[in-house]
Scaffold this active site. Sequence first.
Site, PDB file in Angstrom:
ATOM      1  N   ILE A  96      -4.085  -0.437  -5.351  1.00 51.73           N
ATOM      2  CA  ILE A  96      -4.354   0.927  -5.796  1.00 51.73           C
ATOM      3  C   ILE A  96      -3.002   1.605  -6.020  1.00 51.73           C
ATOM      4  O   ILE A  96      -2.454   2.279  -5.142  1.00 51.73           O
ATOM      5  CB  ILE A  96      -5.212   1.711  -4.781  1.00 51.73           C
ATOM      6  CG1 ILE A  96      -6.520   0.959  -4.492  1.00 51.73           C
ATOM      7  CG2 ILE A  96      -5.508   3.115  -5.324  1.00 51.73           C
ATOM      8  CD1 ILE A  96      -7.403   1.599  -3.428  1.00 51.73           C
ATOM      9  N   ALA A  97      -2.447   1.383  -7.207  1.00 49.02           N
ATOM     10  CA  ALA A  97      -1.171   1.995  -7.567  1.00 49.02           C
ATOM     11  C   ALA A  97      -1.411   3.467  -7.880  1.00 49.02           C
ATOM     12  O   ALA A  97      -2.488   3.848  -8.351  1.00 49.02           O
ATOM     13  CB  ALA A  97      -0.579   1.283  -8.787  1.00 49.02           C
ATOM     14  N   HIS A  98      -0.420   4.286  -7.608  1.00 49.97           N
ATOM     15  CA  HIS A  98      -0.600   5.701  -7.886  1.00 49.97           C
ATOM     16  C   HIS A  98       0.736   6.387  -8.142  1.00 49.97           C
ATOM     17  O   HIS A  98       1.776   5.956  -7.658  1.00 49.97           O
ATOM     18  CB  HIS A  98      -1.342   6.403  -6.747  1.00 49.97           C
ATOM     19  CG  HIS A  98      -0.799   6.099  -5.391  1.00 49.97           C
ATOM     20  ND1 HIS A  98      -1.115   4.942  -4.716  1.00 49.97           N
ATOM     21  CD2 HIS A  98       0.030   6.781  -4.586  1.00 49.97           C
ATOM     22  CE1 HIS A  98      -0.507   4.935  -3.539  1.00 49.97           C
ATOM     23  NE2 HIS A  98       0.202   6.036  -3.451  1.00 49.97           N
ATOM     24  N   GLY A  99       0.657   7.421  -8.951  1.00 54.96           N
ATOM     25  CA  GLY A  99       1.828   8.219  -9.260  1.00 54.96           C
ATOM     26  C   GLY A  99       1.423   9.669  -9.406  1.00 54.96           C
ATOM     27  O   GLY A  99       0.325   9.979  -9.877  1.00 54.96           O
ATOM     28  N   TYR A 113      -6.956  14.036  -4.836  1.00 62.28           N
ATOM     29  CA  TYR A 113      -6.364  12.697  -4.814  1.00 62.28           C
ATOM     30  C   TYR A 113      -6.852  11.916  -3.594  1.00 62.28           C
ATOM     31  O   TYR A 113      -7.282  10.767  -3.708  1.00 62.28           O
ATOM     32  CB  TYR A 113      -4.833  12.803  -4.816  1.00 62.28           C
ATOM     33  CG  TYR A 113      -4.168  11.536  -4.373  1.00 62.28           C
ATOM     34  CD1 TYR A 113      -4.098  10.430  -5.212  1.00 62.28           C
ATOM     35  CD2 TYR A 113      -3.622  11.422  -3.093  1.00 62.28           C
ATOM     36  CE1 TYR A 113      -3.509   9.256  -4.793  1.00 62.28           C
ATOM     37  CE2 TYR A 113      -3.028  10.261  -2.670  1.00 62.28           C
ATOM     38  CZ  TYR A 113      -2.972   9.176  -3.525  1.00 62.28           C
ATOM     39  OH  TYR A 113      -2.399   8.010  -3.098  1.00 62.28           O
TER      40      TYR A 113
END
Length: 148
Positions: free
Chosen positions: A57-60, A105
């Site tokens: 679960i990549a996030h930015g 988020y």
Amino acid sequence: MSAIILLEGNDKRKAIRQVVTRSENLAKGVRDTARLLRAVSRRERIETTGIGHGVAIAHGKILGLDTVHVGLGVSREGIDYQAVDGKPVRLLFVIASSPCLQASYLQTLCHLLGIVRNPSYRTVLDDFRNVDFPVFCEKLEKDFAWLT
């Protein structure tokens, strides 16, 4: 489902780029994909977002977003992601959010974790090796319909 794309290759950075640039769901909300890619890369340098069991679960976080956006890439052969369990990643989520949307988020992240930590869900992942991409997307549609 336009939020789900089929990933090509097994390189982590390329897979993240594919999700960011090809997911219609992310494209709808993120105008500056280069900025999102930089934010995700910064986060990955801190620690891998490969949580195990074939999932990352990549996030930015970038300013200017009014809602949380999620894209999903699936890989038949697996991505060399340096996940915590050492296994290849076959489901790669990318979350784009604003620092101002922390509650939304976290809610999105908890929802994803709740689904992918379910042991019966892993059977769906295993099935992907034996079914066509459209059939696999139909199986995922129920769990991830909220992405679109």
